[in-house]
Design a protein around this motif. Sequence first.
Motif, PDB file in Angstrom:
ATOM      1  N   MET A   1      12.683   6.803 -18.676  1.00 19.08           N
ATOM      2  CA  MET A   1      13.444   7.123 -17.385  1.00 19.08           C
ATOM      3  C   MET A   1      13.227   8.192 -16.462  1.00 19.08           C
ATOM      4  O   MET A   1      13.190   8.480 -14.947  1.00 19.08           O
ATOM      5  CB  MET A   1      14.908   7.524 -17.829  1.00 19.08           C
ATOM      6  N   ALA A   2      12.984   9.464 -17.190  1.00 16.73           N
ATOM      7  CA  ALA A   2      12.248  10.683 -16.796  1.00 16.73           C
ATOM      8  C   ALA A   2      10.886  10.204 -16.004  1.00 16.73           C
ATOM      9  O   ALA A   2      10.152  10.155 -14.377  1.00 16.73           O
ATOM     10  CB  ALA A   2      11.644  11.661 -17.571  1.00 16.73           C
ATOM     11  N   GLN A   3       9.791   9.668 -16.468  1.00 20.06           N
ATOM     12  CA  GLN A   3       8.245   9.489 -15.782  1.00 20.06           C
ATOM     13  C   GLN A   3       8.578   8.398 -14.632  1.00 20.06           C
ATOM     14  O   GLN A   3       8.329   8.234 -13.954  1.00 20.06           O
ATOM     15  CB  GLN A   3       8.255   8.308 -16.801  1.00 20.06           C
ATOM     16  N   ILE A   4       9.865   7.682 -14.727  1.00 18.20           N
ATOM     17  CA  ILE A   4       9.494   6.472 -13.882  1.00 18.20           C
ATOM     18  C   ILE A   4      10.301   7.142 -12.468  1.00 18.20           C
ATOM     19  O   ILE A   4       9.983   6.606 -11.393  1.00 18.20           O
ATOM     20  CB  ILE A   4      10.985   5.689 -14.803  1.00 18.20           C
ATOM     21  N   MET A   5      11.135   7.882 -13.117  1.00 20.92           N
ATOM     22  CA  MET A   5      11.896   8.786 -11.728  1.00 20.92           C
ATOM     23  C   MET A   5      10.955   9.751 -11.277  1.00 20.92           C
ATOM     24  O   MET A   5      10.951   9.814 -10.442  1.00 20.92           O
ATOM     25  CB  MET A   5      12.624  10.098 -12.544  1.00 20.92           C
ATOM     26  N   MET A   6       9.832  10.684 -12.191  1.00 20.37           N
ATOM     27  CA  MET A   6       9.200  11.145 -11.897  1.00 20.37           C
ATOM     28  C   MET A   6       7.989  10.447 -10.556  1.00 20.37           C
ATOM     29  O   MET A   6       7.358  10.990  -9.131  1.00 20.37           O
ATOM     30  CB  MET A   6       8.799  12.828 -12.171  1.00 20.37           C
ATOM     31  N   LYS A   7       7.466   9.350 -10.636  1.00 23.31           N
ATOM     32  CA  LYS A   7       6.838   8.846 -10.603  1.00 23.31           C
ATOM     33  C   LYS A   7       6.763   7.923  -9.593  1.00 23.31           C
ATOM     34  O   LYS A   7       6.158   7.887  -8.385  1.00 23.31           O
ATOM     35  CB  LYS A   7       5.792   7.940 -11.655  1.00 23.31           C
TER      36      LYS A   7
ATOM     37  N   GLY B   1       6.641  19.573  -2.168  1.00 23.34           N
ATOM     38  CA  GLY B   1       5.339  19.621  -1.174  1.00 23.34           C
ATOM     39  C   GLY B   1       5.492  18.198  -1.306  1.00 23.34           C
ATOM     40  O   GLY B   1       4.231  17.627  -1.193  1.00 23.34           O
ATOM     41  N   ILE B   2       6.103  16.946  -1.173  1.00 28.39           N
ATOM     42  CA  ILE B   2       5.879  15.456  -1.550  1.00 28.39           C
ATOM     43  C   ILE B   2       6.169  15.236   0.181  1.00 28.39           C
ATOM     44  O   ILE B   2       7.717  15.876   0.566  1.00 28.39           O
ATOM     45  CB  ILE B   2       6.759  14.400  -2.220  1.00 28.39           C
ATOM     46  N   LYS B   3       5.664  14.491   0.414  1.00 23.31           N
ATOM     47  CA  LYS B   3       6.061  13.976   2.378  1.00 23.31           C
ATOM     48  C   LYS B   3       6.605  12.559   1.379  1.00 23.31           C
ATOM     49  O   LYS B   3       5.936  11.394   1.011  1.00 23.31           O
ATOM     50  CB  LYS B   3       4.731  13.586   2.785  1.00 23.31           C
TER      51      LYS B   3
ATOM     52  N   LEU C   1       1.112  12.998  -4.141  1.00 25.57           N
ATOM     53  CA  LEU C   1       1.734  13.518  -5.593  1.00 25.57           C
ATOM     54  C   LEU C   1       0.329  13.234  -5.703  1.00 25.57           C
ATOM     55  O   LEU C   1       0.372  14.001  -7.571  1.00 25.57           O
ATOM     56  CB  LEU C   1       2.593  12.122  -6.660  1.00 25.57           C
ATOM     57  N   LYS C   2      -0.740  13.079  -5.799  1.00 29.68           N
ATOM     58  CA  LYS C   2      -1.825  13.607  -6.790  1.00 29.68           C
ATOM     59  C   LYS C   2      -2.387  12.019  -7.148  1.00 29.68           C
ATOM     60  O   LYS C   2      -3.032  13.401  -8.353  1.00 29.68           O
ATOM     61  CB  LYS C   2      -2.820  14.959  -6.192  1.00 29.68           C
ATOM     62  N   TYR C   3      -1.698  11.724  -6.817  1.00 25.14           N
ATOM     63  CA  TYR C   3      -1.088  10.537  -8.075  1.00 25.14           C
ATOM     64  C   TYR C   3      -2.830   9.115  -7.707  1.00 25.14           C
ATOM     65  O   TYR C   3      -3.780   9.261  -6.951  1.00 25.14           O
ATOM     66  CB  TYR C   3      -0.235   9.741  -7.972  1.00 25.14           C
ATOM     67  N   LYS C   4      -3.874  10.031  -9.016  1.00 25.47           N
ATOM     68  CA  LYS C   4      -5.353   8.136  -9.435  1.00 25.47           C
ATOM     69  C   LYS C   4      -4.819   8.181 -10.313  1.00 25.47           C
ATOM     70  O   LYS C   4      -5.065   8.021 -11.368  1.00 25.47           O
ATOM     71  CB  LYS C   4      -6.453   9.455  -9.635  1.00 25.47           C
TER      72      LYS C   4
ATOM     73  N   ARG D   1       4.211   0.477 -12.160  1.00 23.91           N
ATOM     74  CA  ARG D   1       5.060   0.705 -11.421  1.00 23.91           C
ATOM     75  C   ARG D   1       5.465   1.379  -9.949  1.00 23.91           C
ATOM     76  O   ARG D   1       4.219   1.098 -10.050  1.00 23.91           O
ATOM     77  CB  ARG D   1       5.880   2.668 -12.194  1.00 23.91           C
ATOM     78  N   LYS D   2       6.237   0.134  -8.984  1.00 25.96           N
ATOM     79  CA  LYS D   2       5.274   0.779  -8.103  1.00 25.96           C
ATOM     80  C   LYS D   2       5.476   1.682  -7.465  1.00 25.96           C
ATOM     81  O   LYS D   2       6.362   2.540  -7.900  1.00 25.96           O
ATOM     82  CB  LYS D   2       6.741  -0.137  -7.303  1.00 25.96           C
ATOM     83  N   ILE D   3       4.355   2.481  -6.896  1.00 26.75           N
ATOM     84  CA  ILE D   3       4.501   4.042  -6.696  1.00 26.75           C
ATOM     85  C   ILE D   3       4.751   4.153  -4.878  1.00 26.75           C
ATOM     86  O   ILE D   3       3.141   3.560  -4.100  1.00 26.75           O
ATOM     87  CB  ILE D   3       3.030   4.656  -6.760  1.00 26.75           C
ATOM     88  N   PRO D   4       6.024   4.154  -4.041  1.00 27.81           N
ATOM     89  CA  PRO D   4       5.257   4.104  -2.262  1.00 27.81           C
ATOM     90  C   PRO D   4       3.872   5.091  -2.283  1.00 27.81           C
ATOM     91  O   PRO D   4       3.567   6.241  -3.209  1.00 27.81           O
ATOM     92  CB  PRO D   4       7.009   4.675  -2.099  1.00 27.81           C
ATOM     93  N   GLU D   5       3.324   3.946  -1.165  1.00 27.04           N
ATOM     94  CA  GLU D   5       1.849   4.994  -0.722  1.00 27.04           C
ATOM     95  C   GLU D   5       1.944   6.254  -0.427  1.00 27.04           C
ATOM     96  O   GLU D   5       1.278   7.266  -0.588  1.00 27.04           O
ATOM     97  CB  GLU D   5       1.285   4.433   0.180  1.00 27.04           C
ATOM     98  N   ARG D   6       2.990   6.303   0.481  1.00 29.49           N
ATOM     99  CA  ARG D   6       3.024   7.913   1.030  1.00 29.49           C
ATOM    100  C   ARG D   6       3.094   9.032  -0.131  1.00 29.49           C
ATOM    101  O   ARG D   6       2.622   9.862  -0.690  1.00 29.49           O
ATOM    102  CB  ARG D   6       4.416   8.107   1.477  1.00 29.49           C
ATOM    103  N   LEU D   7       3.938   8.741  -0.780  1.00 27.16           N
ATOM    104  CA  LEU D   7       5.141   9.479  -2.312  1.00 27.16           C
ATOM    105  C   LEU D   7       3.719   9.590  -3.167  1.00 27.16           C
ATOM    106  O   LEU D   7       2.863  10.241  -3.455  1.00 27.16           O
ATOM    107  CB  LEU D   7       5.849   8.929  -3.482  1.00 27.16           C
ATOM    108  N   GLY D   8       2.125   8.305  -3.209  1.00 28.02           N
ATOM    109  CA  GLY D   8       1.616   8.534  -4.142  1.00 28.02           C
ATOM    110  C   GLY D   8      -0.192   9.229  -3.558  1.00 28.02           C
ATOM    111  O   GLY D   8      -0.940  10.107  -4.053  1.00 28.02           O
ATOM    112  N   LYS D   9       0.529   9.436  -2.405  1.00 30.89           N
ATOM    113  CA  LYS D   9      -1.188  10.194  -2.054  1.00 30.89           C
ATOM    114  C   LYS D   9      -0.540  11.358  -1.807  1.00 30.89           C
ATOM    115  O   LYS D   9      -1.314  12.668  -2.549  1.00 30.89           O
ATOM    116  CB  LYS D   9      -0.762  10.127  -0.485  1.00 30.89           C
TER     117      LYS D   9
END
Lengths: 467, 96
Positions: A138-144, B8-10, A55-58, A45-53
């Motif tokens: 759907m929940a996973q997509i919305m959160m991520k 807490g999300i930008k 969300l501490k998305y690794k 799924r596309k994770i917007p860069e700013r959001l990913g950062k």
Amino acid sequence: MKKKYNVVIIGGGFSGLVAADILSNRGLSILFVDENNYLGGQLLRKIPERLGKYLKYKPDSIKKYGYNLAKKVFDSDIEIALNSRVIGIYKDKELLVEVEEKKVFNVKAEVILFATGARERFLPFKGWTLPGVYSTGMAQIMMKSSGVLPGRNVLISGSGMFLFAVGYELIKNGAKLHGIYENSGFVDKVKLISQFIPQFSKFAEGGRYLFKIYSSLVPIRYRRRVIEARGDKGVEEVVVAKLNKEGYPISGSEKVYKVDSLLTGFGFVANIELPQLAGCETEFDKKKGGWIIKVKDNLETSISDIYAAGEITGIAGSLKSINEGKIAANSILKRFKLIENNDYENNLKKLINERKKHLKFGEYFNTLYSIGKGDILSIDDNTVICRCEDVKLKDIKESVKNGYTTPGGLKISVRAGMGNCQARTCGPVIYDIINVLTNKGYKDIGTFSVRPPIKPICMNSLKNFED
Amino acid sequence: MNDLRIKGIKRQEEVKIKVNGQEVIAYESETVLSVLIANGFKVFRKSAVENEYRGGFCGMGVCYDCLVTINGVPQLRSCMYYVKEGMEIETDEEKV
């Protein structure tokens, strides 16, 4: 869009991406079609860069590989049609491609690669149509991808590893998770492991989720599921029941939980509709997730020059999809004489061996998390089965009693599977229902028929038809 | 209103949209579905035959339960569209 392509790849998930990457920059004209506005499918799924950062998305190593692949394919010579859908396939590999629900193109392909992936499977229960009851996906997509919670007070009921991935995400993002209720038994899990060769990396991923969930004291209970969701304009409370070995709720075991969102999902089923429309042969194999597309070792379907890769040849997750993307691409390279025979033979031999292991892994999960006879027979008669046409189980039962024992028959008699989603949601359950009520085998039952347009389209698009 | 956005999300760039005529703040990269749910709009429409309340369900363009009107075009899947500045969304709670 051009009128003719050497290859049309349908579906931008992992297998489509891997194949596209291998086939790119070799002089082939390729059209790559996906319904979403990004490449990557459901897993990437596309994770917007700013959001990913924030969300501490690794992403794990597989996903990292996928994201890089999407970028590479995007920069290649391949023509990419996003927000686009193939809505019809006709003789001689002629395709109708709808772009942005605005325009329709007529395109001819020399070779087609179907990589249409999978969707979620559901086991209906009373109240599952209430707003606030969402699929785990759907929940996973919305959160991520959007950084939005499905609710504040959430409960998960269903089957499969994915429940734990979603549970992990909910806890991490501050929702109150009232429990994960797994339909199958824990003992079955242990019993089955010896039958299949486990893939340890996947189990490690599961372990990470489990650790987070256990350490936040969220109850995980096996052989339980939600049997009813209640509320007026949305879910307010859900009823969880213990199940006996056959999957029937044990009366007196019911517990009520106050929640504002309930997530449900029972594994995945293959999106076989488009290949079916092209005339590709299907087969039914419960161990592979139900109805799938029949393929040869080189992933060619029953129709020459049409290939299938990924979840549609058997539900088994991302590693199999990557593997099959490679197999399909090699086969297509050979078809266009762009690979030496020796290299082809060597590549394929290795890849086919690898594929066997992935299929085995899939079989383990598909067997463990399958929906049983008792699960189906204990659905309340007043439960809506076909969400589009509001067809209840009692209507279907009555119809089956009157001799309508095929999907097509139920469509005519009660309009089940007739609506907007074209039986994508209720289809797999209806096959199960007919099976348990009549003892007819799945092959005899067959599937809902498919015809173009394969998904509802705006009349406006047809107005702008380019032949 | 109980905003369901994760704390807490930008976020991406802010965009102003309208839901049923009411101004709502949204952020780029959010789907129409996410924005509606984040802002407490749970009911999107009523079902075709039984008139039951419906909202989102599959979230990936399969089930056609999350249909809304976007910029005057009816019956679009809210999970497949991303918000844009000035977008007007209508849910269909009362109409059948």
